[in-house]
Design a protein around this motif. Structure first.
Motif, mmCIF file in Angstrom:
data_model
loop_
_atom_site.group_PDB
_atom_site.id
_atom_site.type_symbol
_atom_site.label_atom_id
_atom_site.label_comp_id
_atom_site.label_asym_id
_atom_site.label_seq_id
_atom_site.Cartn_x
_atom_site.Cartn_y
_atom_site.Cartn_z
ATOM 1 N N GLU A 87 0.857 -1.057 0.138
ATOM 2 C CA GLU A 87 -0.087 -0.031 0.064
ATOM 3 C C GLU A 87 0.739 0.941 0.103
ATOM 4 N N GLY A 88 2.134 1.077 -0.793
ATOM 5 C CA GLY A 88 2.880 2.318 -1.102
ATOM 6 C C GLY A 88 3.980 2.601 0.039
ATOM 7 N N ARG A 89 3.826 1.640 0.982
ATOM 8 C CA ARG A 89 4.863 1.855 1.900
ATOM 9 C C ARG A 89 6.029 0.583 1.910
ATOM 10 N N LEU A 90 7.354 1.066 1.865
ATOM 11 C CA LEU A 90 8.400 0.317 1.846
ATOM 12 C C LEU A 90 8.620 -0.613 3.097
ATOM 13 N N VAL A 91 8.431 -2.156 2.795
ATOM 14 C CA VAL A 91 8.767 -2.840 3.935
ATOM 15 C C VAL A 91 9.855 -3.674 4.098
ATOM 16 N N ALA A 92 10.569 -3.990 2.805
ATOM 17 C CA ALA A 92 11.657 -4.588 2.711
ATOM 18 C C ALA A 92 12.514 -4.049 1.416
ATOM 19 N N PHE A 93 13.815 -4.406 1.418
ATOM 20 C CA PHE A 93 14.747 -3.887 0.248
ATOM 21 C C PHE A 93 15.832 -4.857 0.314
ATOM 22 N N ILE A 94 16.281 -4.866 -0.908
ATOM 23 C CA ILE A 94 17.604 -5.179 -1.382
ATOM 24 C C ILE A 94 18.272 -4.210 -2.225
ATOM 25 N N ILE A 95 19.553 -3.833 -1.995
ATOM 26 C CA ILE A 95 20.546 -3.061 -2.789
ATOM 27 C C ILE A 95 21.622 -3.741 -3.353
ATOM 28 N N GLY A 96 22.199 -3.682 -4.574
ATOM 29 C CA GLY A 96 23.045 -4.246 -5.162
ATOM 30 C C GLY A 96 23.980 -3.565 -6.094
ATOM 31 N N SER A 97 25.251 -3.778 -6.643
ATOM 32 C CA SER A 97 26.010 -3.328 -7.457
ATOM 33 C C SER A 97 26.632 -4.383 -8.313
ATOM 34 N N ARG A 113 31.226 -1.234 -10.526
ATOM 35 C CA ARG A 113 31.973 -1.664 -11.822
ATOM 36 C C ARG A 113 31.018 -2.218 -12.886
ATOM 37 N N PRO A 114 30.558 -1.120 -13.746
ATOM 38 C CA PRO A 114 29.505 -1.311 -14.819
ATOM 39 C C PRO A 114 29.886 -2.608 -15.740
ATOM 40 N N GLY A 115 31.171 -2.600 -15.787
ATOM 41 C CA GLY A 115 31.369 -3.921 -16.720
ATOM 42 C C GLY A 115 31.538 -5.179 -15.982
ATOM 43 N N GLY A 116 31.379 -5.269 -14.560
ATOM 44 C CA GLY A 116 31.375 -6.284 -14.062
ATOM 45 C C GLY A 116 30.208 -7.572 -14.353
ATOM 46 N N HIS A 117 30.494 -8.941 -13.936
ATOM 47 C CA HIS A 117 29.335 -9.625 -14.037
ATOM 48 C C HIS A 117 28.931 -10.474 -12.791
ATOM 49 N N THR A 118 29.363 -9.754 -11.810
ATOM 50 C CA THR A 118 28.996 -10.293 -10.400
ATOM 51 C C THR A 118 27.990 -9.394 -9.669
ATOM 52 N N ALA A 119 26.797 -9.800 -9.364
ATOM 53 C CA ALA A 119 26.145 -8.763 -8.606
ATOM 54 C C ALA A 119 26.297 -8.900 -7.009
ATOM 55 N N HIS A 120 26.872 -7.829 -6.600
ATOM 56 C CA HIS A 120 27.261 -7.656 -5.221
ATOM 57 C C HIS A 120 26.006 -7.304 -4.141
ATOM 58 N N LEU A 121 25.558 -8.120 -3.392
ATOM 59 C CA LEU A 121 24.205 -8.061 -2.611
ATOM 60 C C LEU A 121 24.727 -7.218 -1.214
ATOM 61 N N VAL A 153 24.751 -10.798 -15.612
ATOM 62 C CA VAL A 153 24.827 -10.932 -14.394
ATOM 63 C C VAL A 153 25.007 -12.541 -14.413
ATOM 64 N N ARG A 154 26.522 -12.931 -14.056
ATOM 65 C CA ARG A 154 26.549 -14.457 -14.082
ATOM 66 C C ARG A 154 27.061 -15.219 -12.772
ATOM 67 N N ARG A 155 27.020 -14.153 -11.624
ATOM 68 C CA ARG A 155 26.996 -14.574 -10.275
ATOM 69 C C ARG A 155 26.380 -13.581 -9.278
ATOM 70 N N ALA A 156 26.150 -14.210 -7.968
ATOM 71 C CA ALA A 156 25.723 -13.098 -6.943
ATOM 72 C C ALA A 156 26.695 -13.450 -5.870
#
Length: 207
Positions: A87-97, A113-121, A153-156
């Motif tokens: 209902e419009g309220r943030l209750v949980a999140f994940i941020i990665g790069s 690193r935009p050229g990377g293939h690993t998602a860092h959570l 994205v090949r790995r996390a």
């Protein structure tokens, strides 16, 4: 079976009831969706930080990301984030790069690193009033499905304390050893997960 269908949210009871006819001229009131999963934006940063600050400072005494850092990553790579809104309220999140080396290093804490293939959570947190309801698990499965639809994205990879290793192993992450990153006197484990299984499912499904 896809992880998304396994953890599909059931409609709210009110959504299952037939709509009551409205009197002529009655204005339909706008209502926000009961559950919405979407990538975060810099405008969500304050809500993210509010949840993160309570979740991490109460346990670790520090935050993985502070407000300006949250804005920074949500500007650079919003597609590597996900928020659960009720209902419009943030209750949980994940941020990665993205990261471009085999293992995490101290500098991976601040770099995308935009050229990377690993998602860092970088961070997963649930608002304190919604904990103990499995929301963190549901969001993680949703996010992994989302990552699996991104060809680059090949790995996390993530880091966590000893007590959280079994939690992340449920999602296919494997322990690779101590993490090179330290925060003050705190040390962490590094866990990794291949995303090839999600990519294969995407190809086989034709989506």
């Amino acid at each position: 079976m896809s992880t998304q269908s396994t953890y599909r949210l059931e409609p709210e009871a009110s959504q299952l009831q037939p709509e009551t006819p409205k009197a002529p001229g009655h204005q339909r009131r706008h209502t926000l969706p009961a559950n919405e999963f979407r990538c975060l934006t810099p405008e969500d940063a304050a809500s993210v930080f509010e949840i993160e600050r309570e979740a991490f400072i109460s346990v670790l005494g520090i935050c993985p990301l502070y407000l300006e850092e949250i804005k920074h990553f949500l500007t650079l790579c919003p597609e590597l984030s996900m928020g659960w809104f009720q209902e419009g309220r943030l209750v949980a999140f994940i941020i990665g790069s993205l990261w471009d080396q085999e293992r995490l290093t101290q500098e991976s804490m601040t770099l995308h690193r935009p050229g990377g293939h690993t998602a860092h959570l970088r961070a997963l947190a649930v608002h304190h009033t919604f904990r103990g309801q499995g929301k963190g698990s549901i969001l993680m499965w949703r996010f992994l499905h989302h990552l699996g639809r991104q060809p680059a994205v090949r790995r996390a990879v993530l880091m966590c304390e000893d007590a959280l290793v079994p939690f992340y192993q449920k999602f296919g992450f494997r322990l690779v050893g101590p993490c090179a990153i330290t925060l003050g006197s705190l040390t962490f484990n590094e866990l990794q997960r291949s995303m090839w299984d999600h990519a294969s499912r995407r190809r086989n499904s034709g989506s």
